[in-house]
Structure formats: C-alpha cells, structure tokens
Design a protein around this motif. Structure first.
Motif, PDB file in Angstrom:
ATOM      1  N   GLY A 295       0.812  -1.213   0.000  1.00  0.00           N
ATOM      2  CA  GLY A 295       0.000   0.000   0.000  1.00  0.00           C
ATOM      3  C   GLY A 295       0.843   1.259   0.000  1.00  0.00           C
ATOM      4  N   LEU A 296       1.921   1.261   0.774  1.00  0.00           N
ATOM      5  CA  LEU A 296       2.795   2.433   0.810  1.00  0.00           C
ATOM      6  C   LEU A 296       3.526   2.616  -0.518  1.00  0.00           C
ATOM      7  N   GLU A 297       3.864   1.501  -1.156  1.00  0.00           N
ATOM      8  CA  GLU A 297       4.528   1.600  -2.455  1.00  0.00           C
ATOM      9  C   GLU A 297       3.604   2.233  -3.492  1.00  0.00           C
ATOM     10  N   SER A 298       2.344   1.854  -3.462  1.00  0.00           N
ATOM     11  CA  SER A 298       1.387   2.454  -4.394  1.00  0.00           C
ATOM     12  C   SER A 298       1.179   3.930  -4.087  1.00  0.00           C
ATOM     13  N   ALA A 299       1.130   4.275  -2.809  1.00  0.00           N
ATOM     14  CA  ALA A 299       0.958   5.677  -2.442  1.00  0.00           C
ATOM     15  C   ALA A 299       2.169   6.520  -2.845  1.00  0.00           C
ATOM     16  N   TYR A 300       3.362   5.942  -2.718  1.00  0.00           N
ATOM     17  CA  TYR A 300       4.578   6.671  -3.089  1.00  0.00           C
ATOM     18  C   TYR A 300       4.599   6.956  -4.595  1.00  0.00           C
TER      19      TYR A 300
ATOM     20  N   ILE B 218       1.073   9.864   5.011  1.00  0.00           N
ATOM     21  CA  ILE B 218       0.757   8.846   4.013  1.00  0.00           C
ATOM     22  C   ILE B 218       0.399   7.520   4.676  1.00  0.00           C
ATOM     23  N   VAL B 219       1.132   7.168   5.737  1.00  0.00           N
ATOM     24  CA  VAL B 219       0.847   5.922   6.455  1.00  0.00           C
ATOM     25  C   VAL B 219      -0.539   5.967   7.063  1.00  0.00           C
ATOM     26  N   ALA B 220      -0.893   7.072   7.644  1.00  0.00           N
ATOM     27  CA  ALA B 220      -2.204   7.183   8.296  1.00  0.00           C
ATOM     28  C   ALA B 220      -3.337   7.004   7.300  1.00  0.00           C
ATOM     29  N   GLN B 221      -3.144   7.507   6.083  1.00  0.00           N
ATOM     30  CA  GLN B 221      -4.207   7.403   5.088  1.00  0.00           C
ATOM     31  C   GLN B 221      -4.270   6.008   4.441  1.00  0.00           C
ATOM     32  N   THR B 222      -3.112   5.339   4.416  1.00  0.00           N
ATOM     33  CA  THR B 222      -3.023   4.096   3.644  1.00  0.00           C
ATOM     34  C   THR B 222      -3.226   2.850   4.493  1.00  0.00           C
ATOM     35  N   VAL B 223      -2.698   2.837   5.693  1.00  0.00           N
ATOM     36  CA  VAL B 223      -2.668   1.601   6.489  1.00  0.00           C
ATOM     37  C   VAL B 223      -4.064   1.047   6.713  1.00  0.00           C
ATOM     38  N   ARG B 224      -5.013   1.899   7.151  1.00  0.00           N
ATOM     39  CA  ARG B 224      -6.355   1.404   7.450  1.00  0.00           C
ATOM     40  C   ARG B 224      -7.013   0.771   6.209  1.00  0.00           C
ATOM     41  N   GLN B 225      -6.942   1.494   5.079  1.00  0.00           N
ATOM     42  CA  GLN B 225      -7.582   0.992   3.871  1.00  0.00           C
ATOM     43  C   GLN B 225      -6.947  -0.301   3.390  1.00  0.00           C
TER      44      GLN B 225
ATOM     45  N   LEU C   7      -5.031  -2.473   5.058  1.00  0.00           N
ATOM     46  CA  LEU C   7      -5.169  -3.579   6.000  1.00  0.00           C
ATOM     47  C   LEU C   7      -6.561  -4.192   5.939  1.00  0.00           C
ATOM     48  N   ASN C   8      -7.582  -3.354   5.889  1.00  0.00           N
ATOM     49  CA  ASN C   8      -8.952  -3.895   5.829  1.00  0.00           C
ATOM     50  C   ASN C   8      -9.158  -4.755   4.577  1.00  0.00           C
ATOM     51  N   GLN C   9      -8.651  -4.252   3.458  1.00  0.00           N
ATOM     52  CA  GLN C   9      -8.799  -5.013   2.222  1.00  0.00           C
ATOM     53  C   GLN C   9      -8.020  -6.320   2.278  1.00  0.00           C
ATOM     54  N   ARG C  10      -6.807  -6.246   2.761  1.00  0.00           N
ATOM     55  CA  ARG C  10      -5.969  -7.442   2.836  1.00  0.00           C
ATOM     56  C   ARG C  10      -6.526  -8.464   3.815  1.00  0.00           C
ATOM     57  N   ILE C  11      -7.058  -7.986   4.914  1.00  0.00           N
ATOM     58  CA  ILE C  11      -7.634  -8.903   5.896  1.00  0.00           C
ATOM     59  C   ILE C  11      -8.839  -9.637   5.312  1.00  0.00           C
ATOM     60  N   ARG C  12      -9.649  -8.909   4.566  1.00  0.00           N
ATOM     61  CA  ARG C  12     -10.806  -9.563   3.934  1.00  0.00           C
ATOM     62  C   ARG C  12     -10.353 -10.630   2.932  1.00  0.00           C
ATOM     63  N   GLU C  13      -9.320 -10.310   2.163  1.00  0.00           N
ATOM     64  CA  GLU C  13      -8.826 -11.294   1.199  1.00  0.00           C
ATOM     65  C   GLU C  13      -8.261 -12.530   1.884  1.00  0.00           C
ATOM     66  N   VAL C  14      -7.504 -12.317   2.934  1.00  0.00           N
ATOM     67  CA  VAL C  14      -6.914 -13.453   3.650  1.00  0.00           C
ATOM     68  C   VAL C  14      -8.004 -14.307   4.296  1.00  0.00           C
ATOM     69  N   GLU C  15      -8.998 -13.659   4.865  1.00  0.00           N
ATOM     70  CA  GLU C  15     -10.088 -14.420   5.480  1.00  0.00           C
ATOM     71  C   GLU C  15     -10.848 -15.238   4.441  1.00  0.00           C
ATOM     72  N   ARG C  16     -11.076 -14.660   3.248  1.00  0.00           N
ATOM     73  CA  ARG C  16     -11.743 -15.419   2.187  1.00  0.00           C
ATOM     74  C   ARG C  16     -10.909 -16.630   1.771  1.00  0.00           C
ATOM     75  N   ASP C  17      -9.590 -16.420   1.643  1.00  0.00           N
ATOM     76  CA  ASP C  17      -8.728 -17.538   1.271  1.00  0.00           C
ATOM     77  C   ASP C  17      -8.699 -18.614   2.351  1.00  0.00           C
ATOM     78  N   MET C  18      -8.686 -18.193   3.610  1.00  0.00           N
ATOM     79  CA  MET C  18      -8.665 -19.165   4.702  1.00  0.00           C
ATOM     80  C   MET C  18      -9.962 -19.968   4.757  1.00  0.00           C
ATOM     81  N   LYS C  19     -11.074 -19.301   4.527  1.00  0.00           N
ATOM     82  CA  LYS C  19     -12.351 -20.019   4.515  1.00  0.00           C
ATOM     83  C   LYS C  19     -12.424 -20.996   3.352  1.00  0.00           C
TER      84      LYS C  19
END
Length: 429
Positions: free
Chosen positions: A31-36, A83-90, A92-104
């Motif tokens: 996410g930080l790489e994309s923001a940079y 930049i971290v404050a704007q990017t981390v939440r978005q 992380l939420n997206q990545r967590i959803r993807e990981v949870e879908r893969d785990m299920k």
C-alpha cells in the motif's frame, strides 16, 4: 518512521484474525509503495521495507531497458507519517478480507464429500441458506428433498457437493438428495463403518421415499446388516429420523450375482434368477403372491434394486413363466431377419442358416399355398370317409339278399321317404 506501538497493534490484529504478522506487513508495504508512486516526482521503480520496529524505508531504483538496476537510493518522503495514516487502514482492511476469504476457502476446499451441520437462515422457493459458523452454505432447490420444508433456525445436516471460489468468498453448495449423505450419516452412527470393518458397497436412493444400501463385512464374525441396524434398530432409526422418515432397506452384499440380485429385491422372496448377459437383463422368477411385493409401489422396489445391482431387472411370476414355456413348446421358430432394400423398399427374409432368401411376396404366396393345401387335405379326408360310408350300404344290401328285402319292407314309410334320416351304415333290425 519508527513506531513500536503500530507493530504491537499489527501483531495483536494478526493473532485475532488467525494470520501471520508478515502477511499484514507485506500488505502495508504494498500500500505504501502504491501511495509513493502517486506522488509528484516519484521514481517509476521503488519498493518499501518495514523492519521489526515498524521502521519504514522507501528505496527508489533506476533501471535500463533490459530491467537491470543501474542505481538505487533512499527516497523516503519527509511526510511519510501522513501517508501511512491514510493508507494503512484501507490496505489492511482489504488485505484482511482477502486473507479471510482464502482461509475459509482452504478450510472447505478439501471437504467435498463430507457432511456438515448448519442452521437454516433463509428458506424460499429458490434456495435455502445454512449458517455453518464462519461461512454460509447454499442448498439449491434441485438438491432439496421434495416436500421437505424444515423450519427456520432448525439444525440440518447436508452433504458438501462443491466448493466454489468467488470474489465475495467461498460458495459452498450442499445437498440433501445425494446418495453420499446416506453413507456419511451411517458413518456417524455405525463405528464399524468409520473403522473400515463394514463397508457400504452400493447405494440407491429415491429422496424422501426409500433407500436401499448393500453392506459388506471384512470380518466374518461381524454381521454387516446387524451392525447397521443396531440394537432394536437404534442406529438405523437415527438415520431415518435425520432423513425425516425416509425408509431404508439394508441388504448384504454378495459376489454371487444370483444371490445379490435376489437379496436386492427384499422384502420379496425370489425363486430363481436368470441372467442374459448380452442384453444386460436379469430375469427374476418370484411366487405369484410375491409379484406385487417384488415390483413395489409404482415399480419402486424394482427400480432401486436395478440401480443397486447395475442390472436391468425383469420380474415374472411362476405362472407367467409356465405359460411362456407351455406356449413355446413344440413350435419351431425360424432364425433370421428381415432386410429392407434401401432403393426399392422391398423386404427380404434372410435365414440365419445361409439358405436362399425370399421376398415378402414369395413369403405371402408360400403361406397362401400352405393354407390351401391344408384345406384340401381336410376336405379330402372328409370325402374319403363319406365314400367309404356310401359303398358300405350297397354291399350290405347285396350280401343281405332276401333278408335285405324283408328288412326294407319292415321300415316305416315315413322313414323310407327321408333317406337322410337313416344312418348310412345302419343294418336291418
């Protein structure tokens, strides 16, 4: 940027979601790489490194046309904190959803063919949703037992048919009509099946009505049918209750096809089984009073037995077999076939013994000649008998001489006027 508090928060979040910290750090770095790269004056090639203390460094690269790195330098922005404050939440939420879908998906991807228990959440004409805990299972209308309408919030066991991977997460398709449901339910109730001592060899089912299963024991000391039935029917009763009263017939499997087909038609008693291998038909002979029981209601028992054994079953009573054998006895049937000429449409009988073929017209002429010959023979035999009778009377009269004349004189006049009333071989009294 160095923030141990963020690192501790990521570790706690990873433990809560059941994933590793490295997965979350990789998501933040991407996410930080994309923001940079969206910043003005940013290098086209760059990557982000985050160490264990959550110290973030952005490295920019200069590459040639072949992709070789010519130069690399630290290009970490001064306002990286914003930049971290704007990017981390978005991110992380997206990545967590993807990981949870893969785990299920990974949790249920290897469970096709298993049985699950869910709570009915929604029930309509198209499908039923089952809550399995972390995911929901879809029970389509085509996989539901006819006329079975469980109440919402009630528990229901179902068989996993397919696990699909979709953008919204895994979609688990379950069934209540699959024969595998019977197998898995018996595994739950019969320890001998789950241990492998008793095997369920074949299963034929009409959902909601009746099921036939064939069982086999690898231990000669264990009765496979008794193990599945249980003490006073306790084991099979649990399966029947889960299937909402569906009848279950348990028959012993046998390598002897005659015995297996006979047992598959239980509760009817079978006298004889005849196999016609070329047609794939098993002709079954049953007593007259067992015919309706062997066929079953609307042919259900015969259909299930055919599916269980893999043979087409033709059920006949003893009386039918006796009539067929009596009707065909003493008659000779010509072997051959009718062949149609594709050009003229004329049919020709070709005998199987290789003799000369005859056309349909010749066949009809031969039949007509045979019928005429049979009629002439019958008429000739009747005429010969009449001739013998007519010649017998004059001979008798000639031999009688005077006695014959006296006898004729004694015949009443009314009788003499109608000679047809007298028998031709009558003699004088």
């Amino acid at each position: 940027m160095n923030s141990p508090e963020i690192m501790e928060a990521l570790q706690a979040l990873a433990a809560e979601k059941g994933m590793t910290t490295e997965v979350l750090l990789e998501a933040v770095a991407n996410g930080l790489e994309s923001a940079y790269k969206r910043r003005e004056g940013a290098a086209e090639q760059a990557y982000v490194i985050i160490d264990e203390s959550f110290n973030i460094t952005v490295y920019a690269q200069e590459v040639d046309e072949l992709g070789n790195v010519l130069r690399e330098w630290d290009d970490t922005p001064h306002d990286l904190g914003r930049i971290v404050a704007q990017t981390v939440r978005q991110v992380l939420n997206q990545r967590i959803r993807e990981v949870e879908r893969d785990m299920k998906y990974d949790e249920y991807a290897g469970r096709e063919g298993d049985i699950v228990t869910g709570i009915i959440q929604q029930n309509d004409a198209r499908y039923t949703l089952l809550d399995l805990g972390r995911v929901e299972a879809l029970l389509p209308q085509s996989e539901q037992v006819p006329y079975e309408r469980p109440e919402p919030n009630s528990r229901l066991k179902a068989y996993i048919v397919e696990v699909r991977k979709t953008a919204k997460g895994p979609q688990i398709v379950v069934s209540r009509t699959h024969p595998g449901l019977i197998r898995e339910l018996f595994k739950l109730e019969v320890p001998e099946i789950s241990d492998g001592v008793v095997e369920l060899k074949a299963c034929a089912r009409e959902p909601g009505h009746r099921t036939k299963i064939a069982v086999w024991s690898n231990d000669p000391n264990i009765d496979p049918v008794g193990a599945c039935v249980g003490a006073r029917g306790s084991r099979v009763r649990q399966v029947v209750n889960e299937l909402r009263g569906e009848k279950i017939d348990i028959v012993p499997f046998s390598d002897d096809l005659h015995d297996f087909v006979a047992k598959a038609l239980s509760p009817a008693r079978v006298r004889e089984v005849r196999f016609h291998s070329e047609e794939g038909v098993a002709e079954v002979v049953v007593p007259d009073h067992q015919l309706s029981l062997a066929i079953g209601r609307e042919g259900q028992n015969a259909r299930l037995a055919a599916r269980l054994t893999g043979w087409r079953i033709d059920i006949k009573s003893e009386t039918q077999i006796a009539e067929e054998e009596a009707g065909y006895s003493g008659e000779e049937w010509a072997e051959g076939e009718w062949v149609t000429n594709p050009d003229t449409g004329e049919q020709t009988w070709v005998p199987a013994d290789g003799s000369e073929a005859i056309t349909a017209g010749q066949w009809s002429e031969a039949v007509t000649e045979q019928e005429d010959a049979d009629g002439a023979s019958t008429a000739g035999s009747d005429g010969d008998a009449a001739a013998e009778t007519s010649t017998a009377a004059p001979a008798a009269a000639a031999d009688g001489g005077a006695d014959g004349d006296a006898a004729a004189a004694e015949i009443p006049a009314e009788a003499r006027t109608d000679a047809g009333t007298l028998p031709s071989d009558s003699t004088a009294p």
